[in-house]
Enzyme design. Structure first.
Site, PDB file in Angstrom:
ATOM      1  N   GLU A  44      13.362  81.356  26.527  1.00 31.16           N
ATOM      2  CA  GLU A  44      13.267  80.156  25.692  1.00 31.16           C
ATOM      3  C   GLU A  44      13.496  78.917  26.564  1.00 31.16           C
ATOM      4  O   GLU A  44      14.131  78.996  27.624  1.00 31.16           O
ATOM      5  CB  GLU A  44      14.335  80.289  24.578  1.00 31.16           C
ATOM      6  N   ASP A  45      12.986  77.789  26.106  1.00 31.54           N
ATOM      7  CA  ASP A  45      13.167  76.552  26.884  1.00 31.54           C
ATOM      8  C   ASP A  45      14.545  75.941  26.653  1.00 31.54           C
ATOM      9  O   ASP A  45      15.246  75.600  27.603  1.00 31.54           O
ATOM     10  CB  ASP A  45      12.061  75.526  26.567  1.00 31.54           C
TER      11      ASP A  45
ATOM     12  N   ARG B 130       4.375  67.717  28.417  1.00 30.53           N
ATOM     13  CA  ARG B 130       4.444  69.099  28.893  1.00 30.53           C
ATOM     14  C   ARG B 130       3.976  69.190  30.347  1.00 30.53           C
ATOM     15  O   ARG B 130       4.388  70.080  31.087  1.00 30.53           O
ATOM     16  CB  ARG B 130       3.563  70.025  28.028  1.00 30.53           C
TER      17      ARG B 130
ATOM     18  N   PHE C 179      17.530  63.908  23.841  1.00 29.15           N
ATOM     19  CA  PHE C 179      16.240  64.572  23.716  1.00 29.15           C
ATOM     20  C   PHE C 179      15.544  64.571  25.068  1.00 29.15           C
ATOM     21  O   PHE C 179      15.339  63.530  25.665  1.00 29.15           O
ATOM     22  CB  PHE C 179      15.366  63.897  22.665  1.00 29.15           C
TER      23      PHE C 179
ATOM     24  N   ASP D 181      19.276  74.183  20.991  1.00 29.10           N
ATOM     25  CA  ASP D 181      19.881  72.952  20.472  1.00 29.10           C
ATOM     26  C   ASP D 181      20.920  73.370  19.430  1.00 29.10           C
ATOM     27  O   ASP D 181      22.074  73.632  19.763  1.00 29.10           O
ATOM     28  CB  ASP D 181      18.765  72.079  19.900  1.00 29.10           C
TER      29      ASP D 181
HETATM   30  P1  5GP Z   1      17.295  74.796  17.728  1.00 25.67           P
HETATM   31  O1  5GP Z   1      16.744  75.708  16.685  1.00 25.67           O
HETATM   32  O2  5GP Z   1      18.157  75.514  18.752  1.00 25.67           O
HETATM   33  O3  5GP Z   1      17.988  73.620  17.147  1.00 25.67           O
HETATM   34  O4  5GP Z   1      16.085  74.160  18.472  1.00 25.67           O
HETATM   35  C1  5GP Z   1      15.309  74.897  19.273  1.00 25.67           C
HETATM   36  C2  5GP Z   1      13.934  74.284  19.470  1.00 25.67           C
HETATM   37  O5  5GP Z   1      13.867  72.877  19.165  1.00 25.67           O
HETATM   38  C3  5GP Z   1      13.616  74.392  20.918  1.00 25.67           C
HETATM   39  O6  5GP Z   1      13.035  75.639  21.218  1.00 25.67           O
HETATM   40  C4  5GP Z   1      12.674  73.234  21.133  1.00 25.67           C
HETATM   41  O7  5GP Z   1      11.360  73.600  20.802  1.00 25.67           O
HETATM   42  C5  5GP Z   1      13.167  72.170  20.166  1.00 25.67           C
HETATM   43  N1  5GP Z   1      14.089  71.237  20.860  1.00 25.67           N
HETATM   44  C6  5GP Z   1      15.417  71.117  20.679  1.00 25.67           C
HETATM   45  N2  5GP Z   1      15.936  70.166  21.478  1.00 25.67           N
HETATM   46  C7  5GP Z   1      14.901  69.677  22.196  1.00 25.67           C
HETATM   47  C8  5GP Z   1      14.808  68.664  23.210  1.00 25.67           C
HETATM   48  O8  5GP Z   1      15.765  68.007  23.644  1.00 25.67           O
HETATM   49  N3  5GP Z   1      13.569  68.432  23.707  1.00 25.67           N
HETATM   50  C9  5GP Z   1      12.458  69.121  23.288  1.00 25.67           C
HETATM   51  N4  5GP Z   1      11.294  68.801  23.854  1.00 25.67           N
HETATM   52  N5  5GP Z   1      12.512  70.079  22.340  1.00 25.67           N
HETATM   53  C10 5GP Z   1      13.727  70.358  21.798  1.00 25.67           C
HETATM   54 MG    MG Z   2       8.362  71.011  20.620  1.00 32.62          MG
HETATM   55 MG    MG Z   3      11.541  76.555  22.346  1.00 28.39          MG
END
Ligand code: 5GP
Ligand code: MG
Ligand code: MG
Length: 203
Positions: free
Chosen positions: A118-119, A184, A171, A122
């Site tokens: 995963e990238d 990207r 972000f 959050d």
């Molecule tokens: P979560 O479910 O953990 O809150 O969020 C996960 C997804 O939200 C990540 O896989 C990503 O796609 C998006 N996301 C959360 N924070 C960021 C951020 O700082 N930058 C970007 N580009 N995407 C984010």
């Molecule tokens: Mg996204």
């Molecule tokens: Mg992701």
């Protein structure tokens, strides 16, 4: 880091306020993560890329694991899978998530050693939801690596097995992470400029 110190494409110069993690640092960290993952692996691994944001980390991680084979002769057989996860909300906040995985695709994971790539984590909601879904088919093991984890009060407490960098609650974009599909194609992980976000939110 200041934008002056690294190469940022002209088309993004105005839209990025600073470089949080330069590309070279990301690549160095991935070498180390590849080594940790291989050292802890028993048997063949199914490496699952979480699209789209995870694709660059996935590609570079798989490359580094392959290089390790040439250096130490450490050999872990990899098969590659792709899962598309999409947020309902297309902005900088995490909302509902939609996981594109048919029951037939899910069955492929039964009894396998999975490594989810995963990238960014959050709130952790996306990963918990994905893991719940995967657990239904009883893989042999499931490990998760995320290049980034955000230090945020919104966290549900989920922590992946292998983390690249813990970052502040901002972000970030670049290295396949997007903002409305922009950024990207930027190599470094960067903090978006306030003006760029305001323009988009108005549109
Ligand atoms: P979560 O479910 O953990 O809150 O969020 C996960 C997804 O939200 C990540 O896989 C990503 O796609 C998006 N996301 C959360 N924070 C960021 C951020 O700082 N930058 C970007 N580009 N995407 C984010
Ligand atoms: Mg996204
Ligand atoms: Mg992701």
């Amino acid at each position: 880091y200041s934008l002056d110190h690294f190469v940022v494409p002209d088309h993004y110069e105005e839209d990025v306020s600073s470089i949080l993690i330069p590309h070279g640092v990301i690549m160095d960290r991935i070498k180390k993560l590849a080594r940790m993952i291989v050292d802890n692996s028993q048997g063949p691994l199914v490496v699952c890329c979480v699209l789209k944001g995870g694709h660059q980390y996935f590609a570079d991680l798989v490359d580094e694991i392959k290089k390790l084979r040439r250096i130490n002769g450490t050999s872990v057989q990899l098969s590659l899978e792709f899962i598309r996860v999409k947020s309902y909300m297309n902005d900088t906040s995490s909302g509902g998530v939609k996981i594109s995985l048919t029951d037939a695709e899910l069955q492929e994971f039964k009894g396998k050693n999975l490594l989810i790539v995963e990238d960014i984590i959050d709130t952790g909601a996306t990963m918990v939801k994905l893991l719940d879904r995967l657990a239904l088919v009883e893989p042999k093991s499931v490990r998760v690596t995320s290049l980034l984890i955000k230090k945020t009060y919104r966290s549900n407490g989920y922590i992946p097995d292998y983390v690249g960098f813990a970052i502040p609650d901002a972000f970030v974009v670049g290295y396949a992470l997007d903002y409305n599909e922009y950024f990207r194609d930027l190599d470094h992980i960067c903090v978006i400029s306030v003006s760029f976000k305001i323009i988009w939110d108005v549109i």
